[in-house]
Design a protein around this motif. Sequence first.
Motif, mmCIF file in Angstrom:
data_model
loop_
_atom_site.group_PDB
_atom_site.id
_atom_site.type_symbol
_atom_site.label_atom_id
_atom_site.label_comp_id
_atom_site.label_asym_id
_atom_site.label_seq_id
_atom_site.Cartn_x
_atom_site.Cartn_y
_atom_site.Cartn_z
ATOM 1 N N VAL A 70 -4.423 5.256 5.089
ATOM 2 C CA VAL A 70 -5.221 4.313 5.697
ATOM 3 C C VAL A 70 -4.540 3.346 6.456
ATOM 4 O O VAL A 70 -3.385 2.885 6.252
ATOM 5 N N GLU A 71 -5.040 3.344 7.710
ATOM 6 C CA GLU A 71 -4.428 2.676 8.781
ATOM 7 C C GLU A 71 -5.038 1.177 9.040
ATOM 8 O O GLU A 71 -5.916 1.155 8.825
ATOM 9 N N VAL A 72 -4.160 0.316 8.918
ATOM 10 C CA VAL A 72 -4.348 -1.029 8.857
ATOM 11 C C VAL A 72 -3.814 -1.888 10.059
ATOM 12 O O VAL A 72 -2.674 -1.720 10.394
ATOM 13 N N PRO A 112 -1.633 4.433 -4.001
ATOM 14 C CA PRO A 112 -1.131 4.241 -2.918
ATOM 15 C C PRO A 112 0.179 4.306 -2.640
ATOM 16 O O PRO A 112 0.932 4.164 -3.783
ATOM 17 N N GLY A 113 0.797 4.888 -1.584
ATOM 18 C CA GLY A 113 2.237 4.740 -1.339
ATOM 19 C C GLY A 113 2.618 3.603 -0.572
ATOM 20 O O GLY A 113 2.054 2.727 -0.257
ATOM 21 N N ALA A 114 3.952 3.856 -0.219
ATOM 22 C CA ALA A 114 4.551 2.838 0.649
ATOM 23 C C ALA A 114 4.158 2.834 2.097
ATOM 24 O O ALA A 114 3.988 4.148 2.629
ATOM 25 N N PRO A 115 4.006 1.859 2.792
ATOM 26 C CA PRO A 115 3.420 1.918 4.106
ATOM 27 C C PRO A 115 4.733 1.993 5.374
ATOM 28 O O PRO A 115 5.711 1.763 4.884
ATOM 29 N N GLU A 116 4.078 2.757 6.370
ATOM 30 C CA GLU A 116 5.175 2.565 7.447
ATOM 31 C C GLU A 116 4.416 1.702 8.341
ATOM 32 O O GLU A 116 3.329 1.583 8.696
ATOM 33 N N SER A 132 0.543 2.230 8.245
ATOM 34 C CA SER A 132 -0.109 3.351 7.711
ATOM 35 C C SER A 132 0.315 3.695 6.222
ATOM 36 O O SER A 132 1.317 3.531 6.107
ATOM 37 N N VAL A 133 -0.708 3.647 5.377
ATOM 38 C CA VAL A 133 -0.492 3.481 4.191
ATOM 39 C C VAL A 133 -1.098 4.973 3.319
ATOM 40 O O VAL A 133 -2.248 5.299 3.460
#
Length: 147
Positions: A70-72, A112-116, A132-133
Amino acid sequence: MRETAIVALHARLQASLAAARSPAPLVLRGETVPQRLPPGGLVVIRDGETVEETAILSPLAWAIEHRAEVEVTVGGATPAARATLLDALLVDIAAAVSTDRTLGGAVEWAQPGAPEFEDVEVEGAAAARAASVPVALFFTVAGSPLA
């Protein structure tokens, strides 16, 4: 099943973020990032990849872990404004998935994981901040991991 899981993730994020945010972010699947960001931000769901397949015998089934991305991306006048909007969207995304871990019955578990994070600069446009999640989708299919 993979397609069903990703469609359910897209629908869940689209509905939850529209209800939680004003203005709501634009939620897309597999699209390119437009030159102009919407005021509420942009959320793009990428299909990702299958990271684990485990055979379950008698009857044959496969436990699948598929990781969607999931790109934010958000814009804002200042770095602080961008960071604040991005953090708020990330919290809302985590809440959307955590509220319904089965995504309406499409998966057995969604995590959900940790975002970059990264700063994004587009020529001729205002600066943006992105994250990016990874979202792990767990489900079981009968017969073949291709099912």
